[in-house]
Write a protein that holds these residues in place. Structure first.
Motif, PDB file in Angstrom:
ATOM      1  N   UNK A  92     -16.182  18.330   7.623  1.00  0.00           N
ATOM      2  CA  UNK A  92     -17.120  18.381   8.749  1.00  0.00           C
ATOM      3  C   UNK A  92     -18.166  17.269   8.644  1.00  0.00           C
ATOM      4  N   UNK A  93     -18.685  17.055   7.440  1.00  0.00           N
ATOM      5  CA  UNK A  93     -19.703  16.023   7.255  1.00  0.00           C
ATOM      6  C   UNK A  93     -19.139  14.625   7.533  1.00  0.00           C
ATOM      7  N   UNK A  94     -17.934  14.333   7.049  1.00  0.00           N
ATOM      8  CA  UNK A  94     -17.324  13.023   7.274  1.00  0.00           C
ATOM      9  C   UNK A  94     -17.029  12.798   8.753  1.00  0.00           C
ATOM     10  N   UNK A  95     -16.547  13.828   9.418  1.00  0.00           N
ATOM     11  CA  UNK A  95     -16.286  13.715  10.859  1.00  0.00           C
ATOM     12  C   UNK A  95     -17.584  13.400  11.603  1.00  0.00           C
ATOM     13  N   UNK A  96     -18.673  14.074  11.211  1.00  0.00           N
ATOM     14  CA  UNK A  96     -19.971  13.824  11.833  1.00  0.00           C
ATOM     15  C   UNK A  96     -20.451  12.406  11.529  1.00  0.00           C
ATOM     16  N   UNK A  97     -20.330  11.973  10.278  1.00  0.00           N
ATOM     17  CA  UNK A  97     -20.768  10.628   9.894  1.00  0.00           C
ATOM     18  C   UNK A  97     -20.064   9.564  10.724  1.00  0.00           C
ATOM     19  N   UNK A  98     -18.757   9.656  10.834  1.00  0.00           N
ATOM     20  CA  UNK A  98     -18.005   8.649  11.584  1.00  0.00           C
ATOM     21  C   UNK A  98     -18.304   8.712  13.073  1.00  0.00           C
ATOM     22  N   UNK A  99     -18.436   9.899  13.617  1.00  0.00           N
ATOM     23  CA  UNK A  99     -18.691  10.011  15.060  1.00  0.00           C
ATOM     24  C   UNK A  99     -20.087   9.528  15.438  1.00  0.00           C
ATOM     25  N   UNK A 100     -20.996   9.437  14.482  1.00  0.00           N
ATOM     26  CA  UNK A 100     -22.350   8.944  14.743  1.00  0.00           C
ATOM     27  C   UNK A 100     -22.454   7.421  14.692  1.00  0.00           C
ATOM     28  N   UNK A 101     -21.413   6.740  14.239  1.00  0.00           N
ATOM     29  CA  UNK A 101     -21.454   5.280  14.127  1.00  0.00           C
ATOM     30  C   UNK A 101     -21.191   4.646  15.489  1.00  0.00           C
ATOM     31  N   UNK A 102     -22.195   3.968  16.045  1.00  0.00           N
ATOM     32  CA  UNK A 102     -22.027   3.283  17.325  1.00  0.00           C
ATOM     33  C   UNK A 102     -21.221   2.004  17.189  1.00  0.00           C
ATOM     34  N   UNK A 103     -21.109   1.513  15.958  1.00  0.00           N
ATOM     35  CA  UNK A 103     -20.450   0.231  15.715  1.00  0.00           C
ATOM     36  C   UNK A 103     -18.999   0.398  15.264  1.00  0.00           C
ATOM     37  N   UNK A 104     -18.422   1.582  15.416  1.00  0.00           N
ATOM     38  CA  UNK A 104     -17.072   1.875  14.943  1.00  0.00           C
ATOM     39  C   UNK A 104     -16.067   1.762  16.087  1.00  0.00           C
ATOM     40  N   UNK A 105     -15.087   0.886  15.891  1.00  0.00           N
ATOM     41  CA  UNK A 105     -13.979   0.703  16.822  1.00  0.00           C
ATOM     42  C   UNK A 105     -12.701   1.034  16.065  1.00  0.00           C
ATOM     43  N   UNK A 119       0.839  -1.196   0.000  1.00  0.00           N
ATOM     44  CA  UNK A 119       0.000   0.000   0.000  1.00  0.00           C
ATOM     45  C   UNK A 119       0.868   1.237   0.000  1.00  0.00           C
ATOM     46  N   UNK A 120       0.331   2.271  -0.571  1.00  0.00           N
ATOM     47  CA  UNK A 120       1.044   3.536  -0.648  1.00  0.00           C
ATOM     48  C   UNK A 120       0.010   4.651  -0.638  1.00  0.00           C
ATOM     49  N   UNK A 121       0.268   5.696   0.097  1.00  0.00           N
ATOM     50  CA  UNK A 121      -0.661   6.824   0.112  1.00  0.00           C
ATOM     51  C   UNK A 121      -1.800   6.606   1.086  1.00  0.00           C
ATOM     52  N   UNK A 122      -2.846   7.388   0.912  1.00  0.00           N
ATOM     53  CA  UNK A 122      -3.974   7.367   1.826  1.00  0.00           C
ATOM     54  C   UNK A 122      -5.134   6.530   1.319  1.00  0.00           C
ATOM     55  N   UNK A 123      -6.167   6.478   2.127  1.00  0.00           N
ATOM     56  CA  UNK A 123      -7.383   5.740   1.792  1.00  0.00           C
ATOM     57  C   UNK A 123      -8.524   6.719   1.563  1.00  0.00           C
ATOM     58  N   UNK A 124      -9.538   6.264   0.870  1.00  0.00           N
ATOM     59  CA  UNK A 124     -10.691   7.087   0.533  1.00  0.00           C
ATOM     60  C   UNK A 124     -11.644   7.141   1.733  1.00  0.00           C
ATOM     61  N   UNK A 125     -11.597   8.232   2.474  1.00  0.00           N
ATOM     62  CA  UNK A 125     -12.393   8.366   3.693  1.00  0.00           C
ATOM     63  C   UNK A 125     -13.888   8.408   3.392  1.00  0.00           C
ATOM     64  N   UNK A 126     -14.278   8.967   2.260  1.00  0.00           N
ATOM     65  CA  UNK A 126     -15.697   9.016   1.887  1.00  0.00           C
ATOM     66  C   UNK A 126     -16.242   7.602   1.731  1.00  0.00           C
ATOM     67  N   UNK A 127     -15.433   6.688   1.197  1.00  0.00           N
ATOM     68  CA  UNK A 127     -15.854   5.302   1.011  1.00  0.00           C
ATOM     69  C   UNK A 127     -16.104   4.644   2.371  1.00  0.00           C
ATOM     70  N   UNK A 128     -15.241   4.923   3.342  1.00  0.00           N
ATOM     71  CA  UNK A 128     -15.425   4.353   4.683  1.00  0.00           C
ATOM     72  C   UNK A 128     -16.697   4.894   5.332  1.00  0.00           C
ATOM     73  N   UNK A 129     -16.928   6.185   5.213  1.00  0.00           N
ATOM     74  CA  UNK A 129     -18.138   6.802   5.781  1.00  0.00           C
ATOM     75  C   UNK A 129     -19.390   6.169   5.183  1.00  0.00           C
ATOM     76  N   UNK A 130     -19.421   6.046   3.870  1.00  0.00           N
ATOM     77  CA  UNK A 130     -20.580   5.472   3.187  1.00  0.00           C
ATOM     78  C   UNK A 130     -20.774   4.007   3.561  1.00  0.00           C
ATOM     79  N   UNK A 131     -19.679   3.257   3.624  1.00  0.00           N
ATOM     80  CA  UNK A 131     -19.769   1.833   3.951  1.00  0.00           C
ATOM     81  C   UNK A 131     -20.280   1.637   5.382  1.00  0.00           C
ATOM     82  N   UNK A 132     -19.787   2.437   6.307  1.00  0.00           N
ATOM     83  CA  UNK A 132     -20.230   2.343   7.698  1.00  0.00           C
ATOM     84  C   UNK A 132     -21.707   2.644   7.851  1.00  0.00           C
ATOM     85  N   UNK A 133     -22.207   3.662   7.140  1.00  0.00           N
ATOM     86  CA  UNK A 133     -23.634   3.996   7.199  1.00  0.00           C
ATOM     87  C   UNK A 133     -24.492   2.940   6.513  1.00  0.00           C
ATOM     88  N   UNK A 134     -23.981   2.325   5.457  1.00  0.00           N
ATOM     89  CA  UNK A 134     -24.747   1.310   4.723  1.00  0.00           C
ATOM     90  C   UNK A 134     -24.789  -0.026   5.459  1.00  0.00           C
TER      91      UNK A 134
END
Length: 156
Positions: free
Chosen positions: A79-92, A46-61
């Motif tokens: 701001x929206x991505x930070x809110x999306x991730x912080x709202x996930x109760x199932x995120x460790x 792996x090299x570089x970063x990951x697509x944070x929008x994909x993680x946010x969408x996957x977690x909500x779905x």
């Protein structure tokens, strides 16, 4: 190497109690990794970063899925991505590396751990959930004691 060892530990931990576990790679997309049971953990280069929008969408779905993300925590969030991730109760979140951004991970989830606390994270994930049940009826213990005292009072 730390990430590989973390994944080895998760495999051992979950196999010990026959826990149903799936592994995913998160880059541009999120794709399931299918390791053979007898094979060692192998990760793609792996090299570089990951697509944070994909993680946010996957977690909500997938709100029914417990999501354990092993990361260094260095990703940019709007701001929206930070809110999306912080709202996930199932995120460790498990921060790996000596320079992991634990401050950011702590702001995203109440279930944020350092790499050496992976065991605590797994125990929290797989711990039986407490069920709060209200009593089916009220019982006045003091009334029962007073009634019984008057019937058989032996002065004790």
């Amino acid at each position: 190497m730390l990430l590989v060892n973390q994944l080895r530990y998760i495999r051992q931990f979950t196999a010990q109690d026959s826990k149903n576990t799936h592994y995913f790679s998160w880059r541009e997309n999120i794709a399931e990794i299918d390791w053979l049971t007898e094979a060692d953990v192998e990760l793609p280069v792996t090299k570089g970063g990951s697509n944070i929008a994909r993680l946010c969408d996957w977690g909500e779905a997938n709100p029914e899925v417990t999501l354990l993300v092993i990361t260094d925590g260095y990703f940019k969030l709007n701001v929206q991505q930070r809110h999306q991730l912080s709202e996930l109760d199932n995120l460790y979140l498990v921060g790996v590396g000596g320079d992991a951004d634990l401050v950011q991970l702590n702001t995203l989830s109440n279930h944020s751990f350092r790499a050496e606390e992976l065991d605590s994270a797994l125990h929290m994930i797989y711990r039986p959930k407490a069920i709060e049940v209200a009593p089916s009826s009220r019982f006045d213990l003091t009334k029962t004691i007073i009634e019984n005292e008057s019937e058989s009072d032996d002065e004790w």
